[in-house]
Design a protein around this motif. Structure first.
Motif, PDB file in Angstrom:
ATOM      1  N   VAL A  62     -24.690 -44.901  15.471  1.00  0.00           N
ATOM      2  CA  VAL A  62     -25.547 -43.647  15.990  1.00  0.00           C
ATOM      3  C   VAL A  62     -26.480 -44.139  17.385  1.00  0.00           C
ATOM      4  O   VAL A  62     -26.290 -43.669  18.391  1.00  0.00           O
ATOM      5  N   SER A  63     -27.306 -45.204  16.790  1.00  0.00           N
ATOM      6  CA  SER A  63     -28.176 -45.559  17.872  1.00  0.00           C
ATOM      7  C   SER A  63     -27.697 -46.406  18.761  1.00  0.00           C
ATOM      8  O   SER A  63     -28.028 -46.163  20.040  1.00  0.00           O
ATOM      9  N   GLY A  64     -26.695 -47.125  18.567  1.00  0.00           N
ATOM     10  CA  GLY A  64     -25.777 -47.873  19.519  1.00  0.00           C
ATOM     11  C   GLY A  64     -25.211 -47.098  20.718  1.00  0.00           C
ATOM     12  O   GLY A  64     -25.131 -46.993  21.710  1.00  0.00           O
ATOM     13  N   ALA A  65     -24.392 -45.891  19.948  1.00  0.00           N
ATOM     14  CA  ALA A  65     -23.582 -44.908  20.951  1.00  0.00           C
ATOM     15  C   ALA A  65     -24.786 -44.379  21.837  1.00  0.00           C
ATOM     16  O   ALA A  65     -24.545 -44.048  23.188  1.00  0.00           O
ATOM     17  N   MET A  66     -25.926 -43.572  21.408  1.00  0.00           N
ATOM     18  CA  MET A  66     -26.936 -43.023  22.239  1.00  0.00           C
ATOM     19  C   MET A  66     -27.363 -44.026  23.277  1.00  0.00           C
ATOM     20  O   MET A  66     -27.771 -43.611  24.340  1.00  0.00           O
ATOM     21  N   SER A  67     -27.699 -45.320  22.613  1.00  0.00           N
ATOM     22  CA  SER A  67     -28.372 -46.247  23.815  1.00  0.00           C
ATOM     23  C   SER A  67     -27.242 -46.566  24.927  1.00  0.00           C
ATOM     24  O   SER A  67     -27.603 -46.912  25.946  1.00  0.00           O
ATOM     25  N   MET A  68     -26.046 -46.682  24.412  1.00  0.00           N
ATOM     26  CA  MET A  68     -24.995 -47.145  25.446  1.00  0.00           C
ATOM     27  C   MET A  68     -24.920 -45.893  26.436  1.00  0.00           C
ATOM     28  O   MET A  68     -24.822 -46.252  27.654  1.00  0.00           O
ATOM     29  N   ALA A  69     -24.939 -44.550  25.984  1.00  0.00           N
ATOM     30  CA  ALA A  69     -24.809 -43.612  26.804  1.00  0.00           C
ATOM     31  C   ALA A  69     -25.866 -43.503  27.853  1.00  0.00           C
ATOM     32  O   ALA A  69     -25.784 -43.367  28.963  1.00  0.00           O
ATOM     33  N   THR A  70     -27.100 -43.729  27.334  1.00  0.00           N
ATOM     34  CA  THR A  70     -28.494 -43.627  27.886  1.00  0.00           C
ATOM     35  C   THR A  70     -28.370 -44.718  29.340  1.00  0.00           C
ATOM     36  O   THR A  70     -28.686 -44.619  30.196  1.00  0.00           O
ATOM     37  N   GLY A  71     -27.924 -45.804  28.595  1.00  0.00           N
ATOM     38  CA  GLY A  71     -28.103 -47.131  29.612  1.00  0.00           C
ATOM     39  C   GLY A  71     -26.886 -46.898  30.789  1.00  0.00           C
ATOM     40  O   GLY A  71     -27.422 -47.276  31.991  1.00  0.00           O
ATOM     41  N   GLU A  72     -25.868 -46.504  30.414  1.00  0.00           N
ATOM     42  CA  GLU A  72     -24.903 -46.498  31.421  1.00  0.00           C
ATOM     43  C   GLU A  72     -25.263 -45.352  32.312  1.00  0.00           C
ATOM     44  O   GLU A  72     -24.908 -45.411  33.673  1.00  0.00           O
ATOM     45  N   TYR A  73     -25.698 -44.011  31.823  1.00  0.00           N
ATOM     46  CA  TYR A  73     -26.005 -42.937  32.715  1.00  0.00           C
ATOM     47  C   TYR A  73     -27.196 -43.374  33.605  1.00  0.00           C
ATOM     48  O   TYR A  73     -27.147 -42.997  34.927  1.00  0.00           O
ATOM     49  N   VAL A  74     -28.249 -44.079  33.249  1.00  0.00           N
ATOM     50  CA  VAL A  74     -29.236 -44.442  34.302  1.00  0.00           C
ATOM     51  C   VAL A  74     -28.610 -45.235  35.067  1.00  0.00           C
ATOM     52  O   VAL A  74     -29.147 -45.331  36.297  1.00  0.00           O
ATOM     53  N   SER A  75     -28.050 -46.313  34.672  1.00  0.00           N
ATOM     54  CA  SER A  75     -27.728 -47.537  35.489  1.00  0.00           C
ATOM     55  C   SER A  75     -26.480 -46.943  36.620  1.00  0.00           C
ATOM     56  O   SER A  75     -26.783 -47.051  38.041  1.00  0.00           O
ATOM     57  N   VAL A  76     -25.490 -46.122  36.146  1.00  0.00           N
ATOM     58  CA  VAL A  76     -24.893 -45.465  37.194  1.00  0.00           C
ATOM     59  C   VAL A  76     -25.223 -44.442  38.148  1.00  0.00           C
ATOM     60  O   VAL A  76     -24.859 -44.365  39.112  1.00  0.00           O
TER      61      VAL A  76
END
Length: 236
Positions: A62-76
């Motif tokens: 759960v934490s990894g999926a949310m972290s990946m989504a947040t990181g990708e959204y901010v980066s892209v």
């Protein structure tokens, strides 16, 4: 009466159009497998209970999926903002000095091999059709195919991470405690090797290179966390 035959359109499919979603999907699934398997190996090597291992895996998913989504959204999204700013600047330059921008585009085509007359004609035709699009594509390297899509990257990353993380977590749920560590390692490496091969083939790269690269670095990550778990874990 002679008829003029119209040549059929020639369609080509290049793998470059898959780069956007492929990058996010591969990164998410790879990270899901590696991070969750490494996490599970670490706590398993520390000799904690099976229930705690499962709980750790769920929390990691759960934490990894949310972290990946947040990181990708901010980066892209940052990339998308940069592209929008560059396009806005180019639009202003076209409005302020259209002929100067024509000369700039002509020079770009001349560097690509056209003579001055042909380059000038091409620039004129393209700018008459879509001046901003021509400069975005040939001067800035921005096109509809390569423009950043933050929401797409975030969703793909979260889903692919979840799928990847579910693999080692499923192994933990189905495997007896005494076989847990080798089962996690073998299943994770097989999954990662398959993923690396598929990603390489989809992107047009060498399959074996992708398999070896992913498997090697993933093995190091899992070995490091298992070692730490053994070093600081409880002795039974």
């Amino acid at each position: 009466m002679s008829s003029v035959s119209i040549p059929k359109r020639h369609f080509e499919r290049h793998r470059i159009d898959a780069i956007g979603w492929l990058r996010a999907a591969v990164l998410g699934a790879n990270d899901g497998i590696v991070s969750t398997a490494s996490l599970l190996l670490g706590v398993a090597a520390a000799h904690v209970t099976h229930e705690n291992i499962v709980l750790t895996g769920i929390a990691g998913l759960v934490s990894g999926a949310m972290s990946m989504a947040t990181g990708e959204y901010v980066s892209v999204h940052s990339q998308a903002d940069s592209e929008k700013a560059a396009l806005a600047q180019e639009k202003s330059e076209l409005e302020a000095d259209f002929h100067g921008e024509h000369r700039e585009l002509t020079a770009i085509y001349m560097r690509r091999g056209l003579d001055h007359q042909m380059a000038s004609q091409v620039a004129e035709k393209l700018m008459a059709h879509d001046a901003l699009g021509a400069h975005a594509r040939d001067e800035l390297g921005i096109s509809d195919m390569t423009m950043a899509n933050p929401l797409q990257a975030a969703v793909v990353s979260a889903l692919s991470f979840s799928v990847g993380a579910a693999l080692p977590l499923g192994v933990v749920l189905l495997t007896p405690a005494h076989l847990l560590i080798p089962a996690i390692v073998i299943s994770a490496l097989c999954s990662l090797a398959f993923l690396g091969g598929v990603a390489a083939k989809t992107g047009g790269a060498g399959v074996m290179d992708g398999v070896i690269r992913v498997s090697f670095w993933s093995s190091l990550a899992m070995a490091a966390t298992a070692g730490i778990g053994s070093l600081f874990g409880a002795v039974v």
